[in-house]
Write an enzyme that holds these catalytic residues in place. Structure first.
Site, short mmCIF file in Angstrom:
data_model
loop_
_atom_site.label_atom_id
_atom_site.label_comp_id
_atom_site.label_asym_id
_atom_site.label_seq_id
_atom_site.Cartn_x
_atom_site.Cartn_y
_atom_site.Cartn_z
N HIS A 137 -0.36 6.59 4.10
CA HIS A 137 1.03 6.21 4.12
C HIS A 137 1.96 7.23 3.68
O HIS A 137 1.87 7.56 2.49
CB HIS A 137 1.41 4.66 3.52
CG HIS A 137 0.68 3.90 4.13
ND1 HIS A 137 0.77 3.07 5.41
CD2 HIS A 137 -0.28 2.80 3.59
CE1 HIS A 137 -0.27 2.28 5.77
NE2 HIS A 137 -0.60 1.80 4.63
N ASN A 158 2.97 -3.94 7.67
CA ASN A 158 4.09 -4.83 6.73
C ASN A 158 4.58 -3.82 5.71
O ASN A 158 5.88 -4.26 5.66
CB ASN A 158 3.06 -5.80 6.04
CG ASN A 158 2.60 -6.87 6.83
OD1 ASN A 158 3.31 -7.78 7.15
ND2 ASN A 158 1.36 -7.01 7.28
N ALA A 200 0.78 -1.08 -0.07
CA ALA A 200 0.08 0.01 -0.03
C ALA A 200 0.81 1.29 0.05
O ALA A 200 0.47 2.27 0.21
CB ALA A 200 -0.85 -0.13 1.12
#
Ligand SMILES: NC(=O)C1=CN([C@@H]2O[C@H](COP(=O)(O)OP(=O)(O)OC[C@H]3O[C@@H](n4cnc5c(N)ncnc54)[C@H](OP(=O)(O)O)[C@@H]3O)[C@@H](O)[C@H]2O)C=CC1
Ligand SMILES: O=C([O-])CC(=O)C(=O)O
Length: 271
Positions: A222, A192, A124
């Protein structure tokens, strides 16, 4: 044609199968497996053209070219070393397992010995291409700042251990700040991406992670900042959550599909 076996029939496993079922790439899903029988059945019944067998990893690795792990960090321990020993390439989504240096060294060693590949999709985040190029020279710092709606962090071991009451958070709150090695253990289903970032850059101990619970959000954000001899890189992705899993972002299965296409396609674009 590339023969694939999939461990994990949840959000990511289902998206990968659907993409292949829709003819997006020339690959065969030979077999699938999940400890959750309901998810296996739901995935099977969603397919129109494919009819993958259901079998445990131990059996499927005798027949496939590539094992896709999209289950959990514990599944990485259970299936990846055996798959590599059987000369299968592997694609891993639960990259946080590699904060265990011993596991990483073992897996890397077997892959080298067996002449196999380990594929870690970008997930992502965006910007790994730039970081990989930059890492040929000195990198001064790598930082990941993740913001998720509080519900997207529910059940994380760090939240449970520290008795953080997510439903009482009314404004943007930093709930974790530390090394990537600690972040992926405390939030195994949420960051992750911090592991992938660590492996591409300066490692788990030097990569810094900040996790923010933000009730004003309906997206998973993010942000990456890298500074080094090359200059400065910043990237920000405002991710739509996956339809059935608020913990993870829709870009994650899309990046798994893009990695599979890259394995198959003779044209390779980007670093
Ligand atoms: N690299 C990245 O950027 C990203 C990584 N991820 C990670 O990818 C993985 C899959 O994500 P997602 O599809 O969204 O997750 P889901 O929870 O939707 O699906 C995972 C499935 O795998 C099953 N499972 C878990 N452990 C095992 C095991 N040891 N053996 C067999 N089956 C198992 C689960 O069963 P049960 O329901 O019983 O738990 C569940 O059915 C997760 O680890 C997630 O954290 C996610 C997003 C981004
Ligand atoms: O999908 C995301 O936003 C990131 C994620 O869950 C992870 O890296 O585990």
């Amino acid at each position: 044609m590339l023969k694939i076996g999939i461990i994990g029939c949840g959000t990511i496993g289902t998206c990968i199968c659907k993409a292949i079922d829709d003819g997006l790439m020339e690959a065969e899903v030979y077999a699938i497996y999940d400890r959750n029988a309901e998810n296996v059945e739901r995935l099977q019944s969603s397919l129109v053209n494919l009819q993958p067998a259901v079998m445990e990893a131990e059996e499927m690795i005798k027949h496939i070219d590539l094992l896709v792990e999209c289950a959990s960090q514990e599944a990485v321990y259970e299936v990846v070393p055996a798959a590599l020993h059987a000369r299968c390439d592997v694609m891993i989504m639960s990259v946080g397992a590699f904060a265990d240096e011993r596991l990483f060294k073992t897996v890397y060693g077997i892959a080298k010995e067996m002449n196999c590949k380990i594929y870690l999709p970008s997930g992502a985040i965006a910007g790994l291409d730039g970081l990989k190029s930059a890492a040929s020279e000195q990198i001064y710092s790598v930082t990941l700042t993740t913001q998720k709606p509080p519900a997207g962090l529910a059940g994380a071991p760090y939240v449970v251990q520290n008795k953080i009451k997510l439903d009482e958070i009314k404004s943007k709150t930093v709930i974790f700040e530390g090394k990537a090695s600690e972040a992926v253990k405390g939030f195994p289903a949420n960051v992750n991406v911090a592991a992938t970032l660590s492996l591409a850059g300066t490692g788990f101990e030097k990569t810094k992670v900040k996790i923010i619970a933000n009730p004003a959000l309906c997206r998973n954000i993010h942000e990456i900042t890298v500074e080094g001899a090359f200059g400065k890189l910043t990237s920000k992705v405002e991710n739509v959550p996956s339809p059935n899993n608020p913990k993870s972002s829709y870009l994650a299965p899309l990046s798994a599909i893009a990695t599979l296409k890259k394995i198959i396609d003779p044209l390779q674009i980007g670093t």
